[in-house]
Write a protein that holds these residues in place. Structure first.
Motif, short mmCIF file in Angstrom:
data_model
loop_
_atom_site.label_atom_id
_atom_site.label_comp_id
_atom_site.label_asym_id
_atom_site.label_seq_id
_atom_site.Cartn_x
_atom_site.Cartn_y
_atom_site.Cartn_z
N SER A 32 -31.23 -57.32 5.06
CA SER A 32 -30.02 -57.01 5.82
C SER A 32 -28.79 -57.42 5.01
N MET A 33 -27.92 -56.43 4.72
CA MET A 33 -26.76 -56.68 3.88
C MET A 33 -25.47 -56.40 4.65
N PRO A 34 -24.50 -57.33 4.61
CA PRO A 34 -23.19 -57.06 5.22
C PRO A 34 -22.45 -55.99 4.42
N LEU A 35 -21.89 -55.01 5.12
CA LEU A 35 -21.16 -53.92 4.48
C LEU A 35 -19.77 -53.81 5.09
N THR A 36 -18.76 -53.79 4.24
CA THR A 36 -17.38 -53.56 4.68
C THR A 36 -16.97 -52.15 4.26
N ILE A 37 -16.51 -51.35 5.23
CA ILE A 37 -16.08 -49.98 4.97
C ILE A 37 -14.57 -49.92 5.09
N LYS A 38 -13.91 -49.54 4.00
CA LYS A 38 -12.45 -49.48 3.97
C LYS A 38 -11.99 -48.06 3.71
N GLN A 39 -11.12 -47.54 4.59
CA GLN A 39 -10.55 -46.21 4.41
C GLN A 39 -9.32 -46.29 3.51
N ASN A 40 -9.24 -45.34 2.58
CA ASN A 40 -8.12 -45.29 1.65
C ASN A 40 -7.61 -43.85 1.61
N ALA A 41 -6.34 -43.67 2.01
CA ALA A 41 -5.77 -42.33 2.08
C ALA A 41 -5.71 -41.65 0.71
N ARG A 42 -5.68 -42.43 -0.36
CA ARG A 42 -5.60 -41.86 -1.70
C ARG A 42 -6.97 -41.62 -2.33
N ALA A 43 -8.03 -42.09 -1.68
CA ALA A 43 -9.37 -41.92 -2.24
C ALA A 43 -9.82 -40.46 -2.08
N THR A 44 -10.46 -39.93 -3.11
CA THR A 44 -10.97 -38.55 -3.06
C THR A 44 -12.49 -38.52 -2.99
N ARG A 45 -13.10 -39.69 -3.13
CA ARG A 45 -14.56 -39.77 -3.05
C ARG A 45 -14.95 -41.15 -2.56
N MET A 46 -16.21 -41.32 -2.22
CA MET A 46 -16.71 -42.62 -1.76
C MET A 46 -17.11 -43.48 -2.95
N THR A 47 -16.80 -44.77 -2.86
CA THR A 47 -17.14 -45.71 -3.93
C THR A 47 -17.85 -46.91 -3.32
N LEU A 48 -19.07 -47.15 -3.77
CA LEU A 48 -19.87 -48.27 -3.27
C LEU A 48 -19.93 -49.36 -4.33
N ARG A 49 -19.66 -50.60 -3.91
CA ARG A 49 -19.64 -51.71 -4.85
C ARG A 49 -20.40 -52.90 -4.29
N ILE A 50 -21.16 -53.57 -5.16
CA ILE A 50 -21.81 -54.83 -4.80
C ILE A 50 -20.85 -55.94 -5.15
N GLU A 51 -20.49 -56.76 -4.17
CA GLU A 51 -19.54 -57.83 -4.40
C GLU A 51 -20.15 -58.91 -5.28
N PRO A 52 -19.31 -59.68 -6.01
CA PRO A 52 -19.84 -60.75 -6.86
C PRO A 52 -20.76 -61.69 -6.09
N GLY A 53 -21.92 -61.96 -6.67
CA GLY A 53 -22.90 -62.80 -6.00
C GLY A 53 -24.02 -62.00 -5.38
N GLY A 54 -23.80 -60.70 -5.17
CA GLY A 54 -24.85 -59.83 -4.66
C GLY A 54 -25.20 -60.04 -3.21
N ARG A 55 -24.27 -60.63 -2.42
CA ARG A 55 -24.59 -60.91 -1.03
C ARG A 55 -23.84 -60.00 -0.05
N GLU A 56 -22.91 -59.20 -0.55
CA GLU A 56 -22.15 -58.30 0.31
C GLU A 56 -21.90 -56.98 -0.41
N LEU A 57 -21.66 -55.93 0.40
CA LEU A 57 -21.37 -54.61 -0.14
C LEU A 57 -20.00 -54.15 0.37
N LYS A 58 -19.32 -53.34 -0.44
CA LYS A 58 -18.03 -52.78 -0.04
C LYS A 58 -18.03 -51.29 -0.33
N LEU A 59 -17.66 -50.51 0.68
CA LEU A 59 -17.62 -49.05 0.54
C LEU A 59 -16.20 -48.57 0.83
N THR A 60 -15.59 -47.90 -0.14
CA THR A 60 -14.27 -47.30 0.03
C THR A 60 -14.45 -45.82 0.26
#
Length: 252
Positions: free
Chosen positions: A28-56
């Protein structure tokens, strides 16, 4: 009226990030989803430490497209997260890096006493007293103390070379950066840097002290870093390759 409408639209705030848990191969991984008006595609990143994920994601993207994207990247996540398995466990008989050297963790069996790094024969050992449930905290307390000792010494040397005064030095457990320098001369460092080799610790101290003169990352700044720490290039490469591993160690 039209100018008012344009102004209102331009200052419209982006939606707040949303958080959820996703399953990655049973983990089970915590995921933060952030909307960006300037983004043209989705970007998935593993946060430092490998314990959380961030999706723009682009603003207003349908939920079904987000879910489909995450499903398509399950294999990628499994491969990337595998590098963190086993690295975040601290227990007796395991190892912990201190100034780049792996020390075997050994409990003394005593409830009182200092945590100390010693050499037994040809083996580096970290001897830790206290109850078993306090092992991680005692190790992190020891690392913080050692980090402060190293950094205060190195910062003093580098600050004298650049002719600047340091207002204060603080230690934190930041994941986004290894150090920072405020305009008033307050320096901050991640205490986890003490697990890196000495040349990397020296580079980090030199990097933040250099900001006392050059509050930027321009050519003059990097030239000053090289002057203060000739191993700057090697140290930066080491942090790029191994920094995430240091963040992955769980001391809680």
């Amino acid at each position: 009226m039209f100018s008012l409408l344009r102004k209102t639209s331009a200052t419209k705030k982006s939606p707040q990030p949303t958080k959820r848990l996703i399953d990655v191969a049973g983990r089970s991984m915590p995921l933060t989803i952030k909307q960006n008006a300037r983004a043209t595609r989705m970007t998935l990143r593993i946060e430092p430490g490998g314990r959380e994920l961030k999706l723009t994601v682009p603003a207003g993207l349908p939920e079904r497209e987000i879910n489909a994207f995450l499903n398509r990247h399950q294999g990628w996540l499994m491969t990337k997260l595998a590098r963190f398995s086993g690295e975040s466990v601290l227990e007796e008989g395991g190892t912990i890096l201190i100034r780049g050297i792996a020390h075997r963790i050994e409990r003394t069996g005593k409830l009182r006493g200092l945590t100390e790094a010693i050499v037994e024969g040809e083996e580096a050992v970290l001897r830790v007293s206290g109850a078993p449930e306090h092992l991680r905290r005692r190790i992190s307390d020891f690392l913080k103390k050692e980090a402060r000792r190293d950094l205060e010494h190195l910062v003093q040397i580098h600050a004298r070379m650049v002719g600047r005064k340091v207002k204060s030095l603080s230690l934190k457990d930041t994941r986004s950066r290894w150090g920072s320098c405020a305009a008033d001369g307050a320096l901050s460092f991640s205490w986890r840097i003490v697990m890196a080799p000495p040349k990397v610790i020296d580079y980090l101290a030199a990097h933040e002290v250099a900001h006392l003169r050059e509050m930027n990352h321009g050519p003059d700044f990097w030239a000053l870093c090289e002057e203060l720490c000739p191993a700057t290039a090697d140290a930066r490469r080491w942090l790029k390759r191994n920094g995430t591993m240091l963040h992955a160690i769980d001391f809680d």
